[in-house]
Design an enzyme around this catalytic site. Structure first.
Site, PDB file in Angstrom:
ATOM      1  N   LYS A  16       1.757   0.852  -5.803  1.00 14.95           N
ATOM      2  CA  LYS A  16       2.070   2.001  -4.951  1.00 14.95           C
ATOM      3  C   LYS A  16       3.568   2.134  -4.675  1.00 14.95           C
ATOM      4  O   LYS A  16       4.140   3.200  -4.821  1.00 14.95           O
ATOM      5  CB  LYS A  16       1.346   1.822  -3.610  1.00 14.95           C
ATOM      6  CG  LYS A  16       0.632   3.015  -3.138  1.00 14.95           C
ATOM      7  CD  LYS A  16      -0.228   2.749  -1.894  1.00 14.95           C
ATOM      8  CE  LYS A  16      -0.390   1.340  -1.449  1.00 14.95           C
ATOM      9  NZ  LYS A  16       0.290   0.997  -0.200  1.00 14.95           N
ATOM     10  N   ARG A  92      -3.437   4.788   7.075  1.00 16.28           N
ATOM     11  CA  ARG A  92      -4.288   3.640   6.782  1.00 16.28           C
ATOM     12  C   ARG A  92      -5.599   3.682   7.578  1.00 16.28           C
ATOM     13  O   ARG A  92      -6.467   2.851   7.362  1.00 16.28           O
ATOM     14  CB  ARG A  92      -3.578   2.338   7.156  1.00 16.28           C
ATOM     15  CG  ARG A  92      -2.334   2.042   6.348  1.00 16.28           C
ATOM     16  CD  ARG A  92      -2.633   1.074   5.218  1.00 16.28           C
ATOM     17  NE  ARG A  92      -2.067  -0.236   5.366  1.00 16.28           N
ATOM     18  CZ  ARG A  92      -0.842  -0.595   4.990  1.00 16.28           C
ATOM     19  NH1 ARG A  92      -0.002   0.292   4.514  1.00 16.28           N
ATOM     20  NH2 ARG A  92      -0.451  -1.839   5.098  1.00 16.28           N
ATOM     21  N   ARG A 129       3.828 -11.622  -7.435  1.00 18.60           N
ATOM     22  CA  ARG A 129       4.781 -11.217  -6.396  1.00 18.60           C
ATOM     23  C   ARG A 129       5.129 -12.424  -5.528  1.00 18.60           C
ATOM     24  O   ARG A 129       6.268 -12.632  -5.166  1.00 18.60           O
ATOM     25  CB  ARG A 129       4.164 -10.110  -5.544  1.00 18.60           C
ATOM     26  CG  ARG A 129       5.097  -9.572  -4.480  1.00 18.60           C
ATOM     27  CD  ARG A 129       4.375  -8.714  -3.470  1.00 18.60           C
ATOM     28  NE  ARG A 129       4.007  -7.412  -3.996  1.00 18.60           N
ATOM     29  CZ  ARG A 129       3.345  -6.497  -3.272  1.00 18.60           C
ATOM     30  NH1 ARG A 129       3.001  -6.768  -2.028  1.00 18.60           N
ATOM     31  NH2 ARG A 129       3.030  -5.342  -3.786  1.00 18.60           N
ATOM     32  N   ARG A 138       8.288 -12.916   2.048  1.00 18.21           N
ATOM     33  CA  ARG A 138       7.169 -12.104   2.506  1.00 18.21           C
ATOM     34  C   ARG A 138       6.097 -13.046   3.011  1.00 18.21           C
ATOM     35  O   ARG A 138       5.181 -13.406   2.302  1.00 18.21           O
ATOM     36  CB  ARG A 138       6.606 -11.243   1.356  1.00 18.21           C
ATOM     37  CG  ARG A 138       7.420 -10.042   0.973  1.00 18.21           C
ATOM     38  CD  ARG A 138       7.346  -8.934   2.014  1.00 18.21           C
ATOM     39  NE  ARG A 138       5.988  -8.513   2.307  1.00 18.21           N
ATOM     40  CZ  ARG A 138       5.366  -7.522   1.685  1.00 18.21           C
ATOM     41  NH1 ARG A 138       5.954  -6.863   0.738  1.00 18.21           N
ATOM     42  NH2 ARG A 138       4.134  -7.183   2.041  1.00 18.21           N
ATOM     43  N   ARG A 149      -6.274  -9.576   3.413  1.00 18.50           N
ATOM     44  CA  ARG A 149      -5.705  -8.234   3.372  1.00 18.50           C
ATOM     45  C   ARG A 149      -6.418  -7.357   2.350  1.00 18.50           C
ATOM     46  O   ARG A 149      -6.671  -6.186   2.577  1.00 18.50           O
ATOM     47  CB  ARG A 149      -4.229  -8.291   2.956  1.00 18.50           C
ATOM     48  CG  ARG A 149      -3.277  -8.463   4.081  1.00 18.50           C
ATOM     49  CD  ARG A 149      -1.889  -8.632   3.538  1.00 18.50           C
ATOM     50  NE  ARG A 149      -1.224  -7.375   3.253  1.00 18.50           N
ATOM     51  CZ  ARG A 149      -0.104  -7.263   2.559  1.00 18.50           C
ATOM     52  NH1 ARG A 149       0.464  -8.330   2.052  1.00 18.50           N
ATOM     53  NH2 ARG A 149       0.454  -6.105   2.358  1.00 18.50           N
TER      54      ARG A 149
END
Ligand code: AMP
Length: 202
Positions: A16, A92, A129, A138, A149
């Site tokens: 995204k 969301r 990632r 992160r 998540r």
């Protein structure tokens, strides 16, 4: 033609952010990422309290009103009004979707694009990632948090996608494959949605 207004939906790891940046560049529109705004130490991160920061680090959603206010403020600025936007990470929840509809009235959104990527690919990308970004950059990408998540996001994205589908605004795009090819698919979907609107307005 009026400024282009797009929402990009998809699981974390569906590409995204990458696609939103490419669309922003190619269409000359503004990329609005609520996640980036909330992580920016010079931006919203400075104004949200320690409780919100803990939620962000844990990968938990913030309260609707905090994020709605943030987006409302951003949507009201001249660059967004003049050039249009691609929203990444918002809405969301259904309450956020309702709020967005109100904020955009009377013109509304051009299209909501749902990037569809198989779950295994998303997990691979998130693993990549994590190892590429290092442990500290992160913290919400920590292994257990990622799995939690992802499950939550599947429900979230499903509900929000349903909201747009009920209003005839949702287009699903295959998010697997080369970055450039996915951008091209999204552009075809966006351009088709705009053409349909222009024809309906005639
Ligand atoms: P993201 O980079 O989009 O995954 O966002 C990172 C974190 O910011 C999320 O895990 C939430 O804590 C917070 N956040 C971003 N967008 C929203 C939203 N629309 N509603 C609630 N929380 C959000």
């Amino acid at each position: 033609m009026a400024a282009l207004r797009v929402v990009l939906l998809g699981l974390p790891g569906a590409g995204k952010g990458t696609q939103a940046r490419r669309l922003a560049e190619q269409y000359g529109i503004v990329h609005i990422s609520t996640g980036e705004m909330l992580r920016d130490p010079a931006g919203a991160a400075a104004s949200v309290g320690p409780q919100a920061r803990a939620s962000i680090d844990a990968g938990e959603l913030l309260g609707d009103q905090v994020v709605i206010d943030l987006v409302a403020e951003r949507l009201a600025r001249d660059d967004v009004i003049q050039r249009g936007f691609v929203l990444d990470g918002f809405p969301r929840t259904l309450a956020q979707a309702d709020a967005l509809a109100e904020l955009l009235a009377p013109d509304g959104l051009d299209v909501a694009v749902q990037l569809e990527v198989p779950l295994e690919l998303v997990l691979d990308r998130l693993a990549g990632r994590r190892s590429a970004s290092g442990a500290a950059s992160r913290r919400d990408d920590a292994e257990a948090v990622v799995v939690r998540r992802l499950a939550r996001h599947e429900d979230e994205v499903g509900r929000v996608a349903g909201w747009f589908a009920e209003r005839g605004m949702l287009v699903a795009v295959d998010g697997a494959g080369q970055v450039e090819a996915v951008t091209e698919r999204i552009r075809l979907a966006v351009d088709a949605a705009r053409r349909e609107q222009a024809e309906a307005a005639d």
